[in-house]
Design a protein around this motif. Structure first.
Motif, mmCIF file in Angstrom:
data_model
loop_
_atom_site.group_PDB
_atom_site.id
_atom_site.type_symbol
_atom_site.label_atom_id
_atom_site.label_comp_id
_atom_site.label_asym_id
_atom_site.label_seq_id
_atom_site.Cartn_x
_atom_site.Cartn_y
_atom_site.Cartn_z
ATOM 1 N N LEU A 105 0.864 -1.185 0.000
ATOM 2 C CA LEU A 105 0.000 0.000 0.000
ATOM 3 C C LEU A 105 0.895 1.229 0.000
ATOM 4 O O LEU A 105 1.713 1.413 0.915
ATOM 5 C CB LEU A 105 -0.903 0.027 1.232
ATOM 6 C CG LEU A 105 -1.939 -1.086 1.401
ATOM 7 C CD1 LEU A 105 -2.661 -0.943 2.740
ATOM 8 C CD2 LEU A 105 -2.945 -1.065 0.265
ATOM 9 N N VAL A 106 0.760 2.063 -1.003
ATOM 10 C CA VAL A 106 1.561 3.284 -1.108
ATOM 11 C C VAL A 106 0.619 4.479 -1.019
ATOM 12 O O VAL A 106 -0.289 4.623 -1.837
ATOM 13 C CB VAL A 106 2.344 3.326 -2.428
ATOM 14 C CG1 VAL A 106 3.131 4.632 -2.534
ATOM 15 C CG2 VAL A 106 3.280 2.136 -2.535
ATOM 16 N N LEU A 107 0.822 5.321 -0.022
ATOM 17 C CA LEU A 107 0.026 6.532 0.143
ATOM 18 C C LEU A 107 0.870 7.725 -0.283
ATOM 19 O O LEU A 107 1.931 7.984 0.292
ATOM 20 C CB LEU A 107 -0.415 6.704 1.599
ATOM 21 C CG LEU A 107 -1.123 8.024 1.934
ATOM 22 C CD1 LEU A 107 -2.443 8.158 1.181
ATOM 23 C CD2 LEU A 107 -1.360 8.139 3.436
ATOM 24 N N LEU A 108 0.414 8.446 -1.296
ATOM 25 C CA LEU A 108 1.110 9.622 -1.795
ATOM 26 C C LEU A 108 0.350 10.865 -1.383
ATOM 27 O O LEU A 108 -0.828 11.022 -1.716
ATOM 28 C CB LEU A 108 1.214 9.545 -3.318
ATOM 29 C CG LEU A 108 1.831 10.760 -4.022
ATOM 30 C CD1 LEU A 108 3.299 10.922 -3.631
ATOM 31 C CD2 LEU A 108 1.689 10.616 -5.543
ATOM 32 N N VAL A 109 1.013 11.744 -0.644
ATOM 33 C CA VAL A 109 0.383 12.988 -0.196
ATOM 34 C C VAL A 109 1.319 14.164 -0.462
ATOM 35 O O VAL A 109 2.543 14.021 -0.414
ATOM 36 C CB VAL A 109 -0.003 12.952 1.301
ATOM 37 C CG1 VAL A 109 -1.165 12.042 1.536
ATOM 38 C CG2 VAL A 109 1.178 12.536 2.153
ATOM 39 N N THR A 110 0.721 15.315 -0.732
ATOM 40 C CA THR A 110 1.492 16.524 -0.952
ATOM 41 C C THR A 110 0.877 17.678 -0.168
ATOM 42 O O THR A 110 -0.331 17.698 0.073
ATOM 43 C CB THR A 110 1.538 16.894 -2.447
ATOM 44 O OG1 THR A 110 0.192 17.026 -2.946
ATOM 45 C CG2 THR A 110 2.275 15.841 -3.257
ATOM 46 N N GLY A 111 1.719 18.621 0.216
ATOM 47 C CA GLY A 111 1.242 19.807 0.907
ATOM 48 C C GLY A 111 1.271 19.682 2.417
ATOM 49 O O GLY A 111 1.156 18.585 2.971
ATOM 50 N N ALA A 112 1.421 20.834 3.083
ATOM 51 C CA ALA A 112 1.549 20.865 4.541
ATOM 52 C C ALA A 112 0.275 20.411 5.241
ATOM 53 O O ALA A 112 0.336 19.749 6.283
ATOM 54 C CB ALA A 112 1.915 22.281 4.994
ATOM 55 N N ALA A 113 -0.890 20.761 4.687
ATOM 56 C CA ALA A 113 -2.155 20.418 5.343
ATOM 57 C C ALA A 113 -2.344 18.905 5.425
ATOM 58 O O ALA A 113 -2.739 18.366 6.470
ATOM 59 C CB ALA A 113 -3.323 21.061 4.603
ATOM 60 N N LYS A 114 -2.046 18.202 4.344
ATOM 61 C CA LYS A 114 -2.213 16.749 4.346
ATOM 62 C C LYS A 114 -1.160 16.074 5.231
ATOM 63 O O LYS A 114 -1.443 15.053 5.862
ATOM 64 C CB LYS A 114 -2.166 16.205 2.929
ATOM 65 C CG LYS A 114 -3.396 16.589 2.109
ATOM 66 C CD LYS A 114 -3.400 15.908 0.755
ATOM 67 C CE LYS A 114 -4.645 16.286 -0.039
ATOM 68 N NZ LYS A 114 -4.688 15.615 -1.354
ATOM 69 N N LYS A 115 0.038 16.641 5.277
ATOM 70 C CA LYS A 115 1.056 16.067 6.159
ATOM 71 C C LYS A 115 0.587 16.140 7.606
ATOM 72 O O LYS A 115 0.781 15.203 8.388
ATOM 73 C CB LYS A 115 2.377 16.803 6.004
ATOM 74 C CG LYS A 115 3.502 16.183 6.835
ATOM 75 C CD LYS A 115 4.814 16.943 6.684
ATOM 76 C CE LYS A 115 5.924 16.269 7.477
ATOM 77 N NZ LYS A 115 7.204 17.006 7.411
ATOM 78 N N ALA A 116 -0.046 17.259 7.970
ATOM 79 C CA ALA A 116 -0.543 17.417 9.334
ATOM 80 C C ALA A 116 -1.614 16.378 9.648
ATOM 81 O O ALA A 116 -1.677 15.848 10.767
ATOM 82 C CB ALA A 116 -1.094 18.824 9.527
ATOM 83 N N VAL A 117 -2.455 16.067 8.673
ATOM 84 C CA VAL A 117 -3.489 15.051 8.867
ATOM 85 C C VAL A 117 -2.855 13.678 9.056
ATOM 86 O O VAL A 117 -3.255 12.911 9.942
ATOM 87 C CB VAL A 117 -4.466 15.031 7.677
ATOM 88 C CG1 VAL A 117 -5.415 13.837 7.770
ATOM 89 C CG2 VAL A 117 -5.268 16.323 7.630
ATOM 90 N N VAL A 118 -1.853 13.361 8.244
ATOM 91 C CA VAL A 118 -1.161 12.079 8.385
ATOM 92 C C VAL A 118 -0.524 11.968 9.758
ATOM 93 O O VAL A 118 -0.634 10.934 10.433
ATOM 94 C CB VAL A 118 -0.099 11.911 7.282
ATOM 95 C CG1 VAL A 118 0.799 10.707 7.575
ATOM 96 C CG2 VAL A 118 -0.765 11.740 5.929
#
Length: 231
Positions: free
Chosen positions: A189-202
């Motif tokens: 499972l590979v989760l690709l996220v970008t941006g500060a807002a999504k990093k905070a959610v992760v």
């Protein structure tokens, strides 16, 4: 509570490269061990550059079946169809020989989900899954407070695909989605996220998995998870 870590990249291009290689390696592993492989990919704009990279890779694509982790309940000719996106960005060039298993079909959403459950069960266990995530912490079409969320996150469920009704605050239209129980059978499972807002959610979901739907992906122990992030 989780051994999942956030892998940080200096640029989005570097993250896209890493995601494409991670998916490709999982497909290669499936091809080596079984002679065939399966991939389920996310919709949206974030994974499109990954699909472009994958489409140029010299794999045994004629032995690969591609599918979607979720789909809006619209025909594949609709502008917001995930199938349309996958065909435009992945199923071309080297990957033009790959098979595709559609999630949408005519009929009521529940009927389409039942059909997709049968067709997609044949792809399990998936070799590679490329996930995206919204700023509300949803993945696939498993949204916070949606009536389908509990069923979709139930790791004991035998269902492969379910319908997620339109609701408040999301999604604005009915969708079809893989269940976590089906996705958790995957090789990778590979989760690709970008941006500060999504990093905070992760980060919040890693600290408290029950806070967001994506936390259930981090909490399950059946499938290995990689989180790739770039600003």
């Amino acid at each position: 509570m989780s051994k999942v870590v956030i892998e940080t990249f200096d640029s989005r291009d570097a993250a896209y490269d890493a995601a494409a290689e991670a998916v490709a390696e999982a497909l290669r592993a499936g091809l080596r061990t079984k002679g065939y492989a399966s991939l389920a990919g996310a919709g949206g704009s974030t994974p499109a550059p990954v699909y472009e990279r994958l489409s140029a890779m010299p794999l045994a694509w004629d032995q690969v079946t591609a599918a979607l982790v979720d789909e809006r309940f619209v025909p594949n000719t609709a502008p917001d169809s995930n199938e349309k996106l996958l065909r435009e960005h992945l199923l071309k060039d080297q990957a033009a020989k790959a098979r595709f298993t559609p999630m949408y079909s005519d009929g009521a959403p529940s009927e389409a989900a039942a059909v997709a459950s049968k067709t997609h069960a044949k792809l399990l266990p998936l070799d590679a899954v490329l996930l995206g995530m919204g700023e509300d912490g949803h993945f696939a079409s498993l949204f916070p407070d949606n009536p389908a969320l509990e069923e979709g996150l139930d790791l004991s469920s035998r269902k492969v695909v379910i319908a997620a009704p339109a609701g408040e605050p999301a999604p604005p239209q009915t969708r079809l989605t893989f269940t976590l129980a089906a996705l958790a059978q995957s090789r990778s499972l590979v989760l690709l996220v970008t941006g500060a807002a999504k990093k905070a959610v992760v980060e919040a979901a890693l600290d408290d998995p029950a806070r967001y739907p994506i936390g259930a992906v981090f909490a399950q122990t059946k499938a290995p998870v990689r989180v790739l992030w770039a600003a």
